[in-house]
Design a protein around this motif. Structure first.
Motif, short mmCIF file in Angstrom:
data_model
loop_
_atom_site.label_atom_id
_atom_site.label_comp_id
_atom_site.label_asym_id
_atom_site.label_seq_id
_atom_site.Cartn_x
_atom_site.Cartn_y
_atom_site.Cartn_z
N ASP B 53 43.22 25.96 -13.47
CA ASP B 53 42.28 24.84 -13.56
C ASP B 53 42.79 23.64 -12.80
N LEU B 54 44.14 23.51 -12.77
CA LEU B 54 44.74 22.36 -12.10
C LEU B 54 44.40 22.33 -10.62
N ALA B 55 44.25 23.52 -10.01
CA ALA B 55 43.97 23.58 -8.59
C ALA B 55 42.71 22.80 -8.26
N GLU B 56 41.71 22.99 -9.14
CA GLU B 56 40.45 22.28 -8.91
C GLU B 56 40.67 20.77 -8.99
N ALA B 57 41.48 20.38 -9.98
CA ALA B 57 41.74 18.96 -10.15
C ALA B 57 42.48 18.38 -8.96
N LEU B 58 43.24 19.21 -8.25
CA LEU B 58 43.98 18.70 -7.10
C LEU B 58 43.16 18.76 -5.82
N ILE B 59 42.27 19.76 -5.74
CA ILE B 59 41.50 19.92 -4.50
C ILE B 59 40.58 18.72 -4.29
N LEU B 60 39.94 18.25 -5.37
CA LEU B 60 38.96 17.18 -5.21
C LEU B 60 39.57 15.93 -4.59
N PRO B 61 40.64 15.35 -5.19
CA PRO B 61 41.22 14.16 -4.56
C PRO B 61 41.75 14.44 -3.16
N GLY B 62 42.33 15.65 -2.97
CA GLY B 62 42.82 15.99 -1.65
C GLY B 62 41.71 15.97 -0.63
N LEU B 63 40.59 16.56 -1.03
CA LEU B 63 39.43 16.62 -0.14
C LEU B 63 38.93 15.23 0.19
N VAL B 64 38.88 14.37 -0.85
CA VAL B 64 38.37 13.01 -0.63
C VAL B 64 39.25 12.29 0.39
N VAL B 65 40.57 12.41 0.20
CA VAL B 65 41.48 11.72 1.11
C VAL B 65 41.32 12.24 2.53
N MET B 66 41.22 13.56 2.64
CA MET B 66 41.10 14.14 3.98
C MET B 66 39.81 13.73 4.65
N ILE B 67 38.72 13.72 3.88
CA ILE B 67 37.45 13.32 4.48
C ILE B 67 37.50 11.86 4.90
N ALA B 68 38.18 11.04 4.08
CA ALA B 68 38.31 9.63 4.44
C ALA B 68 39.03 9.50 5.77
N GLU B 69 40.11 10.28 5.93
CA GLU B 69 40.84 10.21 7.20
C GLU B 69 39.97 10.68 8.36
N LEU B 70 39.23 11.76 8.10
CA LEU B 70 38.38 12.30 9.16
C LEU B 70 37.34 11.28 9.59
N MET B 71 36.75 10.59 8.59
CA MET B 71 35.72 9.61 8.93
C MET B 71 36.31 8.43 9.68
N ALA B 72 37.50 7.99 9.24
CA ALA B 72 38.14 6.88 9.94
C ALA B 72 38.41 7.26 11.39
N LEU B 73 38.90 8.48 11.58
CA LEU B 73 39.21 8.92 12.94
C LEU B 73 37.95 9.04 13.79
N ALA B 74 36.88 9.57 13.16
CA ALA B 74 35.64 9.71 13.91
C ALA B 74 35.14 8.35 14.36
N GLU B 75 35.29 7.36 13.45
CA GLU B 75 34.84 6.01 13.79
C GLU B 75 35.68 5.45 14.95
N ILE B 76 37.00 5.68 14.88
CA ILE B 76 37.87 5.22 15.97
C ILE B 76 37.46 5.89 17.27
#
Lengths: 221, 200, 280, 67
Positions: B53-76
């Motif tokens: 169950d913990l994997a799910e709890a870790l994937i969500l924040p990880g995904l959010v952080v990664m998408i944030a980075e991706l969006m920042a990079l796309a904007e740059i």
């Protein structure tokens, strides 16, 4: 003096906050890092940026570039966010939280570097961003491997057991090195031409403190 | 003896190596951005191997952080390359889009409210997407953002009621359900506002 | 406390003076008197002082205060036998201070010094390698434990010789007029502290005196062990003179060469650590 | 800053530093607290002493720009 974890690594334990088995703790070492993170965050919050000296080409004349505070609002905001993420990274007692804070530091560092309008600097920010993103793989991978092999992510529970696999530790270190690469990209981007010293300094502060913290985590677990 | 976890780990590392080699060979900036997304998925793969169950709890924040980075990079990337979005005229410029929206959107929103909760929010959000795609939305963006913010606060407040006054659980459930409805609806409808507005 | 700090500061400035004297003698010049750096610092304190209009004011003054604070913290850490890792942390924060000193004024010269200080991050790596090697030997990073280990097993200088070389390199890279002092090279006027004048310059000088003393004292404590105050001071003096000899006969390296030499040293020590960890 | 303020800071921080040092020797203050106080106050003390000695305290100027 009572040493934290009975290990001669980071000096006496000062206090801790217990949330189940996730225990954010202050040892002499992390408290020092915390203090410096606060000091530099305050400097970034309250310092005015410096004025860049520019020489008029072909003559003796020089002038100081005036920068309006509102031009640097975004950079200041990102610098403060970066400082806050650093604060989190140096006190957290949970490895996954640490990796998340590290990734946040990566994002805010991209922001600080990229808030300069120069094409050169933007290019460097982009390349750095790609490195920071790739670094997420070893970073999260290392934390995940520790969880899978030991069943916990709490530094407090892992300390001194030596159960964490060495590969996971190496991955964690690699990840942090990738996230904290920003200073080199600043050097590469010739940020001498960009203004906003207190904010650019934050990039350096965050990556060094992150590195210091991961060294401590690797030695302790 | 190799356990299932170890064989999964080996497979994941092979994938990571392939992803990194592709990244190493690619020189075009935009393609590298897309390939980084591929490597990020490998990180999720490593987390998913935990298989609890913990994997799910870790994937969500990880995904959010990664998408944030991706969006920042796309904007740059957009700023770096000086790419400006052109305002394109609507491809679906047909008459029914002028008259039908209020009725259809109204029906969808009503049905969403009856469903309530997450799926209700999705249905109602669909209605608002439809409405704002058709009618255009210049000042709608700020209003939806505001509504979403208040809904978030109400949701948190409902949690506090759960914690502090467990006796009032029904009231809290109602607040939380209503708030999540508005929140999901707002999130969905933002997609609709992105259609025509060049600034978003 | 305050008495330790002040005496360490004065001793450090005297060491700087000896450093200059030895360099001068090796190069066949008379050189300044050994209390020159002390007088130098005092002279700066009596100069007219202000904060340049172009500077980022909070940072400009803040770095001076921080430089004093971290090195006094480092000295107290040594006296109380604290963690070597924390000393490493303070040393890294010194790098941030160099960087901040350079960036805080608007001048291009000091900014170049700051950028060079970023690039020469390789000068920190030998210290980390040295800390890691010591941890392998003693199983503890507390300086008090390391001293206790040396009382029983003899000085660490011989078994942990590569670590000693690494720390020596670290001290060498932070000393004035050394082969690695690219961040205050003369083509950048005075490098990162070009714009810190008057009282600020004097106090930075004082803080760096403290830094020199602390680094040398660490070397003696960690590699030779507790040998009493007079012998410790003698060891510090001898160490300083050897450093001065190195500085006197080596030219300042180019930034590229400086970084590559430091990196290669770290790499060699890392190989030694892996060798020890795997085979020994 | 006025010279009076600097004087006050110098005297005050000097007194605190000496007291904390004496306190640590006599055992009235724990060593850790004394050390912490010293680290925090020492820069303020030294800077204020330096500013007291300096010849003049004025507003900023355009700095030296090289040749």
């Amino acid at each position: 003096m009572i040493r934290v974890f009975d290990q001669g690594i980071e000096g006496a334990g000062l206090f801790m906050i217990e949330f189940g088995d996730i225990v954010p703790y202050f040892s002499v070492y992390t408290a020092t890092l915390f203090t410096f993170a606060i000091i530099f965050t305050l400097l970034a919050t309250f310092s005015i940026p410096e004025k860049q000296m520019d020489i008029i080409f072909g003559g003796d004349a020089y002038y100081a570039k005036e920068i309006k505070p509102q031009d640097l609002r975004f950079q200041r905001f990102v610098a403060i966010a970066c400082g806050t993420a650093t604060l989190g990274a140096v006190v957290t007692g949970d490895i996954f939280n640490f990796t998340l804070f590290a990734a946040m530091i990566g994002i805010t560092n991209i922001g600080i570097v990229a808030s300069s309008r120069s094409h050169h600097v933007l290019n460097a920010a982009y390349q750095y961003g790609i490195v920071a993103m790739i670094a997420c793989v070893p970073l999260f991978g290392g934390a995940a491997m520790i969880l899978a092999t030991t069943g916990t992510l709490s530094i407090w529970s892992l300390a001194g057991i030596g159960a964490a696999p060495i590969l996971a530790k190496i991955l964690l270190l690699l990840g942090v090195m990738g996230e904290g690469m920003a200073p080199f990209y600043i050097g590469k981007a010739e940020i001498t031409r960009a203004q906003g010293a207190p904010f650019i300094l934050m990039v350096h502060v965050s990556s060094l403190l992150l590195f210091l913290r991961v060294v401590e985590i690797i030695l302790v677990i | 003896m190799i356990s299932i976890y170890q064989s999964g780990l080996i497979a994941a590392f092979i994938c990571i190596i392939i992803a990194f080699i592709s990244l190493y060979q690619e020189t075009d900036d935009l393609h590298r951005l897309i390939l980084t997304d591929l490597t990020e998925i490998m990180a999720l793969l490593l987390i998913a191997l935990i298989a609890t169950d913990l994997a799910e709890a870790l994937i969500l924040p990880g995904l959010v952080v990664m998408i944030a980075e991706l969006m920042a990079l796309a904007e740059i990337y957009l700023v770096k390359e000086g790419i400006q979005r052109k305002k394109n005229s609507s491809a679906l410029d047909i008459e029914v889009m002028q008259t039908a929206p209020p009725i259809l959107a109204g029906i969808l929103v009503l049905y969403g409210i009856i469903l309530s909760g997450f799926s209700g929010g999705a249905v109602a959000g669909l209605g608002i997407i439809f409405y704002s795609v058709c009618k255009g939305s210049d000042e709608l963006f700020a209003q939806i953002e505001t509504a979403s913010g208040y809904a978030w606060v109400a949701w948190i407040a409902a949690f506090f009621i759960f914690l502090l006054l467990p006796g009032q659980w029904f009231f809290a459930v109602m607040i939380a359900g209503g708030a999540i409805l508005i929140k999901v609806m707002a999130k969905f409808s933002l997609i609709g506002t992105m259609g025509g507005d060049p600034g978003v | 406390m305050i008495e330790y700090l002040l005496s360490a500061m004065i001793l450090g400035l005297l060491l700087h003076g000896i450093h200059r004297k030895v360099i001068a003698r090796v190069q066949g010049r008379p050189g300044p008197p050994i209390w020159q750096e002390l007088l130098h610092t005092l002279k700066f304190l009596f100069k007219e002082t202000w904060i340049p209009k172009t500077a980022s004011q909070g940072l400009y003054v803040g770095v001076v205060a921080l430089a004093l604070a971290i090195w006094s913290a480092a000295l107290i850490l040594l006296l109380t036998g604290g963690s070597l890792l924390l000393l490493f942390a303070l040393y890294l924060i010194h790098k941030i201070i160099e960087h901040g000193t350079g960036l805080s004024s608007g001048s291009q010269y000091s900014k170049f010094g700051a950028i060079r200080s970023v690039i020469s991050a390789a000068s920190e790596l030998p210290l980390l390698a040295s800390v890691a090697l010591l941890y392998l030997f003693t199983g503890s990073l507390m300086i008090s434990d390391i001293e206790a280990y040396q009382v029983i097993n003899g000085p660490l200088l011989i078994p942990a010789f590569p670590a000693a070389i690494a720390l020596y390199m670290v001290i060498l890279s932070k000393i004035h007029y050394g082969p690695f002092s690219i961040i205050e090279a003369k083509e950048l006027v005075s490098g990162y502290w070009t714009e810190h004048f008057g009282v600020w310059r004097g106090l930075l000088n004082a803080a760096f005196g403290l830094k020199t003393f602390v680094l040398l004292y660490t070397f003696v404590m960690v590699f030779i062990g507790p040998i009493g105050l007079p012998l410790t001071l003698l060891a510090i003096l001898i160490l300083m003179i050897t450093l001065s000899f190195v500085c006197a006969v080596t030219p300042m390296l180019s930034p590229y060469d400086s970084v590559s030499i430091q990196t290669v040293t770290t790499g060699l020590i890392a190989i030694y650590i892996i060798y020890l960890g795997v085979f020994a | 800053m006025k010279r009076l303020h600097i004087q006050l800071i110098a005297i005050l921080s000097g007194i605190i530093l000496i007291l904390s040092s004496i306190g640590a020797y006599l055992g009235a203050i724990s060593y850790a607290i004394s050390a912490l106080a010293t680290i925090i106050i020492f820069p303020a003390f030294i800077i204020s002493i330096g500013l007291l000695l300096s010849a003049g305290l004025k507003d900023g100027d355009i700095p030296f720009m090289g040749y």
